[in-house]
Design a protein around this motif. Sequence first.
Motif, PDB file in Angstrom:
ATOM      1  N   ASN A  45       4.346   4.341   3.546  1.00 36.01           N
ATOM      2  CA  ASN A  45       4.028   2.800   3.072  1.00 36.01           C
ATOM      3  C   ASN A  45       3.920   1.716   3.327  1.00 36.01           C
ATOM      4  O   ASN A  45       4.159   1.746   4.229  1.00 36.01           O
ATOM      5  CB  ASN A  45       5.163   2.957   2.025  1.00 36.01           C
ATOM      6  N   SER A  46       2.774   0.983   3.037  1.00 35.32           N
ATOM      7  CA  SER A  46       2.736  -0.250   3.954  1.00 35.32           C
ATOM      8  C   SER A  46       2.776  -2.016   3.627  1.00 35.32           C
ATOM      9  O   SER A  46       2.002  -1.640   2.251  1.00 35.32           O
ATOM     10  CB  SER A  46       1.909  -0.342   5.598  1.00 35.32           C
ATOM     11  N   LEU A  47       3.510  -2.643   4.545  1.00 30.48           N
ATOM     12  CA  LEU A  47       2.585  -4.258   3.411  1.00 30.48           C
ATOM     13  C   LEU A  47       1.246  -4.461   4.122  1.00 30.48           C
ATOM     14  O   LEU A  47       0.701  -3.473   5.196  1.00 30.48           O
ATOM     15  CB  LEU A  47       3.757  -5.406   4.524  1.00 30.48           C
ATOM     16  N   THR A  48       0.711  -5.600   3.005  1.00 29.92           N
ATOM     17  CA  THR A  48      -0.741  -5.184   3.372  1.00 29.92           C
ATOM     18  C   THR A  48      -1.140  -6.477   3.473  1.00 29.92           C
ATOM     19  O   THR A  48      -1.218  -7.189   2.108  1.00 29.92           O
ATOM     20  CB  THR A  48      -1.851  -4.304   2.757  1.00 29.92           C
ATOM     21  N   PHE A  49      -1.918  -7.302   4.751  1.00 28.69           N
ATOM     22  CA  PHE A  49      -2.465  -8.276   4.336  1.00 28.69           C
ATOM     23  C   PHE A  49      -3.993  -8.387   4.561  1.00 28.69           C
ATOM     24  O   PHE A  49      -4.768  -8.150   5.548  1.00 28.69           O
ATOM     25  CB  PHE A  49      -2.294  -9.626   5.310  1.00 28.69           C
ATOM     26  N   ASN A  50      -4.795  -8.949   3.178  1.00 23.72           N
ATOM     27  CA  ASN A  50      -6.214  -8.885   3.438  1.00 23.72           C
ATOM     28  C   ASN A  50      -7.008 -10.952   4.106  1.00 23.72           C
ATOM     29  O   ASN A  50      -6.690 -11.143   2.916  1.00 23.72           O
ATOM     30  CB  ASN A  50      -6.458  -9.013   2.221  1.00 23.72           C
TER      31      ASN A  50
ATOM     32  N   SER B  66       0.958  -0.920   0.112  1.00 25.13           N
ATOM     33  CA  SER B  66       0.410   0.275  -0.228  1.00 25.13           C
ATOM     34  C   SER B  66       1.234   1.167   0.250  1.00 25.13           C
ATOM     35  O   SER B  66       1.614   1.518   1.112  1.00 25.13           O
ATOM     36  CB  SER B  66      -1.138  -0.051   1.544  1.00 25.13           C
ATOM     37  N   LEU B  67       0.952   2.010  -1.060  1.00 22.52           N
ATOM     38  CA  LEU B  67       1.365   3.050  -1.270  1.00 22.52           C
ATOM     39  C   LEU B  67       1.187   4.968  -0.623  1.00 22.52           C
ATOM     40  O   LEU B  67      -0.756   5.183  -1.837  1.00 22.52           O
ATOM     41  CB  LEU B  67       2.477   3.617  -2.486  1.00 22.52           C
ATOM     42  N   ASN B  68       1.028   5.275  -0.185  1.00 26.30           N
ATOM     43  CA  ASN B  68       0.734   6.961   0.194  1.00 26.30           C
ATOM     44  C   ASN B  68       1.659   7.383  -0.761  1.00 26.30           C
ATOM     45  O   ASN B  68       2.129   7.714  -0.895  1.00 26.30           O
ATOM     46  CB  ASN B  68       1.290   6.814   1.774  1.00 26.30           C
ATOM     47  N   VAL B  69       0.513   7.390  -1.624  1.00 26.37           N
ATOM     48  CA  VAL B  69       0.668   8.868  -2.800  1.00 26.37           C
ATOM     49  C   VAL B  69       0.359   9.788  -3.015  1.00 26.37           C
ATOM     50  O   VAL B  69      -0.278  10.102  -2.988  1.00 26.37           O
ATOM     51  CB  VAL B  69       0.420   8.893  -4.138  1.00 26.37           C
ATOM     52  N   LYS B  70       0.970  10.927  -3.496  1.00 19.51           N
ATOM     53  CA  LYS B  70       0.905  12.634  -3.138  1.00 19.51           C
ATOM     54  C   LYS B  70      -0.143  12.649  -4.154  1.00 19.51           C
ATOM     55  O   LYS B  70      -1.390  13.644  -4.176  1.00 19.51           O
ATOM     56  CB  LYS B  70       2.174  13.374  -3.627  1.00 19.51           C
ATOM     57  N   ASP B  71      -0.229  12.680  -5.625  1.00 22.35           N
ATOM     58  CA  ASP B  71      -1.159  12.961  -6.856  1.00 22.35           C
ATOM     59  C   ASP B  71      -1.705  11.899  -7.287  1.00 22.35           C
ATOM     60  O   ASP B  71      -0.485  10.569  -7.894  1.00 22.35           O
ATOM     61  CB  ASP B  71      -0.846  13.633  -7.337  1.00 22.35           C
ATOM     62  N   ILE B  72      -2.585  11.060  -7.316  1.00 19.75           N
ATOM     63  CA  ILE B  72      -2.757   9.625  -7.360  1.00 19.75           C
ATOM     64  C   ILE B  72      -3.277   9.422  -8.958  1.00 19.75           C
ATOM     65  O   ILE B  72      -2.799   8.500  -9.281  1.00 19.75           O
ATOM     66  CB  ILE B  72      -4.241   9.199  -6.485  1.00 19.75           C
ATOM     67  N   SER B  73      -3.820  10.451  -9.746  1.00 12.99           N
ATOM     68  CA  SER B  73      -3.559  10.397 -10.921  1.00 12.99           C
ATOM     69  C   SER B  73      -2.166  10.269 -11.230  1.00 12.99           C
ATOM     70  O   SER B  73      -1.811   9.173 -12.815  1.00 12.99           O
ATOM     71  CB  SER B  73      -3.648  11.857 -11.586  1.00 12.99           C
ATOM     72  N   LYS B  74      -1.271  10.953 -10.899  1.00 11.94           N
ATOM     73  CA  LYS B  74      -0.116  11.230 -11.397  1.00 11.94           C
ATOM     74  C   LYS B  74       0.392   9.090 -11.511  1.00 11.94           C
ATOM     75  O   LYS B  74       1.556   8.880 -12.325  1.00 11.94           O
ATOM     76  CB  LYS B  74       0.292  11.608 -10.489  1.00 11.94           C
ATOM     77  N   SER B  75       0.530   9.143 -10.165  1.00 10.74           N
ATOM     78  CA  SER B  75       0.528   7.653 -10.003  1.00 10.74           C
ATOM     79  C   SER B  75       0.417   6.604 -10.790  1.00 10.74           C
ATOM     80  O   SER B  75       0.741   5.652 -11.085  1.00 10.74           O
ATOM     81  CB  SER B  75       0.489   7.266  -8.121  1.00 10.74           C
ATOM     82  N   ARG B  76      -1.036   6.390 -10.580  1.00  6.49           N
ATOM     83  CA  ARG B  76      -1.972   5.879 -11.960  1.00  6.49           C
ATOM     84  C   ARG B  76      -1.388   5.895 -12.813  1.00  6.49           C
ATOM     85  O   ARG B  76      -1.241   4.629 -13.812  1.00  6.49           O
ATOM     86  CB  ARG B  76      -3.459   5.727 -11.791  1.00  6.49           C
ATOM     87  N   ALA B  77      -0.672   6.704 -13.987  1.00  5.05           N
ATOM     88  CA  ALA B  77      -0.092   6.667 -14.625  1.00  5.05           C
ATOM     89  C   ALA B  77       1.393   6.630 -14.804  1.00  5.05           C
ATOM     90  O   ALA B  77       1.676   5.652 -15.808  1.00  5.05           O
ATOM     91  CB  ALA B  77      -0.217   8.181 -14.919  1.00  5.05           C
ATOM     92  N   PHE B  78       2.528   6.074 -13.983  1.00  4.27           N
ATOM     93  CA  PHE B  78       3.265   5.812 -14.152  1.00  4.27           C
ATOM     94  C   PHE B  78       3.022   4.402 -14.044  1.00  4.27           C
ATOM     95  O   PHE B  78       3.904   3.921 -14.871  1.00  4.27           O
ATOM     96  CB  PHE B  78       3.948   6.420 -12.567  1.00  4.27           C
TER      97      PHE B  78
ATOM     98  N   ILE C 164      -1.158  -4.037  -5.755  1.00  2.00           N
ATOM     99  CA  ILE C 164      -0.055  -2.707  -5.361  1.00  2.00           C
ATOM    100  C   ILE C 164      -1.730  -1.683  -4.976  1.00  2.00           C
ATOM    101  O   ILE C 164      -2.129  -1.873  -5.668  1.00  2.00           O
ATOM    102  CB  ILE C 164       0.791  -1.721  -5.920  1.00  2.00           C
ATOM    103  N   GLY C 165      -1.832  -0.916  -4.024  1.00  2.00           N
ATOM    104  CA  GLY C 165      -2.621  -0.464  -3.621  1.00  2.00           C
ATOM    105  C   GLY C 165      -2.053   1.368  -3.663  1.00  2.00           C
ATOM    106  O   GLY C 165      -0.824   1.539  -3.370  1.00  2.00           O
TER     107      GLY C 165
END
Length: 123
Positions: free
Chosen positions: A58-63, A9-21, A48-49
């Motif tokens: 940022n964190s490791l995530t288990f569901n 799980s990533l703590n992102v600043k701009d979700i649109s830019k991160s999705r594009a990347f 990835i989230g």
Amino acid sequence: MQLGAFSISLNVKDISKSRAFYSKIGFVSFGGDVEQGWLMMRNGSTVIGLFNGFLPANSLTFNPGWDQYADDLDSYDDIRELQKNFKANGLVIENEVDENSTGPASFILRDPDGNPILFDQHR
């Protein structure tokens, strides 16, 4: 002990830019809502989230209850059982789950370096 599906799980600043990347390197969106500030992406079985404003780091995530493709498992270790086991092993739980509750819940552990590990059960 079965921890469930794994993702970063990533703590992102701009979700649109991160999705594009992440799209450019082969990840495909499969869940979430950009308008709400979160998106799940997959490349094969790698998940990835992207979270804008939800996570402190940022964190490791288990569901628990899900396989790697977010499909429900018939049998799994409930988050309350995981929490009970972790506590019995001397681990400190942040945001403990009420052990008398049922259904969706989450808690966080931190590894020795302070990295958060999120356990997030959706069912």
